[in-house]
Enzyme design. Structure first.
Site, PDB file in Angstrom:
ATOM      1  CB  VAL A  98     -32.987  -4.815  25.308  1.00 58.66           C
ATOM      2  CG1 VAL A  98     -33.159  -5.876  24.265  1.00 58.66           C
ATOM      3  CG2 VAL A  98     -33.431  -5.259  26.666  1.00 58.66           C
ATOM      4  CE1 TYR A 120     -33.058 -13.260  32.355  1.00 63.22           C
ATOM      5  CE2 TYR A 120     -35.248 -12.302  32.226  1.00 63.22           C
ATOM      6  CZ  TYR A 120     -34.040 -12.598  31.634  1.00 63.22           C
ATOM      7  OH  TYR A 120     -33.797 -12.224  30.332  1.00 63.22           O
ATOM      8  CB  SER A 154     -29.141  -9.789  27.586  1.00 67.07           C
ATOM      9  OG  SER A 154     -30.492 -10.131  27.416  1.00 67.07           O
ATOM     10  CE1 TYR A 189     -29.519 -12.989  23.521  1.00 67.22           C
ATOM     11  CE2 TYR A 189     -29.294 -10.743  22.766  1.00 67.22           C
ATOM     12  CZ  TYR A 189     -29.424 -11.651  23.791  1.00 67.22           C
ATOM     13  OH  TYR A 189     -29.448 -11.221  25.076  1.00 67.22           O
TER      14      TYR A 189
HETATM   15  O1  DON Z   1     -35.668 -10.502  29.521  1.00 66.34           O
HETATM   16  C1  DON Z   1     -35.646  -9.563  28.718  1.00 66.34           C
HETATM   17  O2  DON Z   1     -36.278  -9.580  27.674  1.00 66.34           O
HETATM   18  C2  DON Z   1     -34.767  -8.389  29.053  1.00 66.34           C
HETATM   19  N1  DON Z   1     -34.781  -8.144  30.461  1.00 66.34           N
HETATM   20  C3  DON Z   1     -33.354  -8.651  28.613  1.00 66.34           C
HETATM   21  C4  DON Z   1     -33.260  -8.972  27.144  1.00 66.34           C
HETATM   22  C5  DON Z   1     -32.012  -8.489  26.506  1.00 66.34           C
HETATM   23  O3  DON Z   1     -31.282  -7.681  27.019  1.00 66.34           O
HETATM   24  C6  DON Z   1     -31.762  -8.973  25.127  1.00 66.34           C
HETATM   25  N2  DON Z   1     -30.573  -8.349  24.601  1.00 66.34           N
HETATM   26  N3  DON Z   1     -30.191  -7.797  23.691  1.00 66.34           N
END
Ligand code: DON
Length: 305
Positions: free
Chosen positions: A259, A189, A61, A241
């Site tokens: 993440v 994405y 993210s 978040y």
């Molecule tokens: O789209 C997703 O769920 C992951 N590629 C990225 C989500 C993410 O990094 C949330 N962060 N803490």
């Protein structure tokens, strides 16, 4: 600074036991849970690091900041915020619920998944390949590292298991809030989330934001000061978040998490800081990373509040 980073690395290494590595993207589950890395870069380009800072991990993210800055640069503020809001969300990062309930039906901000997918769809490049190339090239300029690359294994793993993101993209399309083909947008994405970085790269990205848009490693003006201010404001309010408020109290700096365990934080006009610790709390934020930033902010009087 170097001594402080070593001392914080020593104190934070064991904290991974309090979290769990993300498993919903199978490739991320392979990360060493006990990894810890910490880097800082100031606006003059000086760098410090501790722990396993040479270990690469994917941006996840954190790439949402890259695409937001690119969209602001290519399209301007008005156009971007016609499609996505500027307010925090108290829902998890991949929540779909509010998209239907809120009026207008647009994602609350560009840093939750729905908002980031909408922003990626706005980027004015034809096709997934060109879009991905433009994002990667922009990430290279922000970090000052021309060798940044996408991790193909993580990209494929995200594509195979990204049903929640697919739902968000098609739902956005049905609301008239996603430009182009959802499949192509998701391809870009998933690729942006899979860009491999080290904490040194992310600290430099933070330093670029700290300096108002000039990358200290290359001296290049990559983004306008206004775009940096917008990104920093959204990082303070939405970067972690539904954990953003707690982070603002504990650390007091604009930041963005991913993440894979990375967090980049910015001390405006002074420095960028990056941590990686793959074990996450229930909101998807690195446990050791948040604690390390709290200690560093306290011990070096970095907080902006
Ligand atoms: O789209 C997703 O769920 C992951 N590629 C990225 C989500 C993410 O990094 C949330 N962060 N803490």
């Amino acid at each position: 600074m170097q001594e402080t980073l070593h001392s914080i690395a020593d104190r934070c290494r064991g904290l991974h036991r309090q979290g769990t590595v993300a498993r919903y993207i199978p490739e991320l589950a392979k990360a060493p849970a006990d990894l810890f890395a910490l880097s800082a870069a100031d606006v003059s380009g000086e760098r410090w690091s501790a722990g396993r800072f040479e270990h690469p991990f994917t941006m996840q993210s954190i790439s949402k900041v890259v695409t937001l800055l690119l969209a602001l640069t290519e399209l301007g503020e008005e156009e971007v915020f016609r499609h996505v809001g500027r307010n925090p969300s108290s829902d998890p990062f991949n929540s779909i619920m509010r998209l239907e309930m809120a009026d207008p039906h647009r994602p609350q901000n560009p840093l939750i998944n729905a908002g980031a997918i909408a922003v990626t769809s706005l980027l004015p490049f034809p096709g997934a390949e060109e879009r991905s190339r433009a994002i990667l090239s922009f990430a290279r300029r922000l970090t000052g590292n021309p060798a940044l690359a996408v991790d193909d294994g993580t990209f494929r793993s995200e594509r195979e298991t990204g049903d929640r993101n697919r739902s968000l993209a098609y739902f956005l399309k049905s609301l008239g809030n996603l430009e182009g083909d959802p499949c192509e947008v998701l391809e870009a994405y998933f690729r942006q989330c899979s860009i491999l970085v080290t904490t040194e790269d992310l600290a430099m990205l933070g330093a670029t934001l700290a300096s108002g848009g000039v990358c200290p490693a290359t001296g290049e003006r990559v983004v306008a000061p206004r775009a940096c201010r917008i990104a920093l404001a959204l990082m303070v309010t939405c970067g972690l978040y539904d954990g953003s408020g707690e982070f603002a109290v504990r650390v007091g700096l604009p930041a963005k998490s991913g993440v894979a365990g990375g967090i980049v934080a910015v001390v405006p006009e002074r420095m960028g800081i990056a941590v990686c610790g793959p074990a996450l709390d229930g909101r998807g934020n690195s446990v050791s990373g948040m604690r390390a930033l709290e200690l560093l902010s306290e011990e070096r009087s970095l907080r902006v509040f």
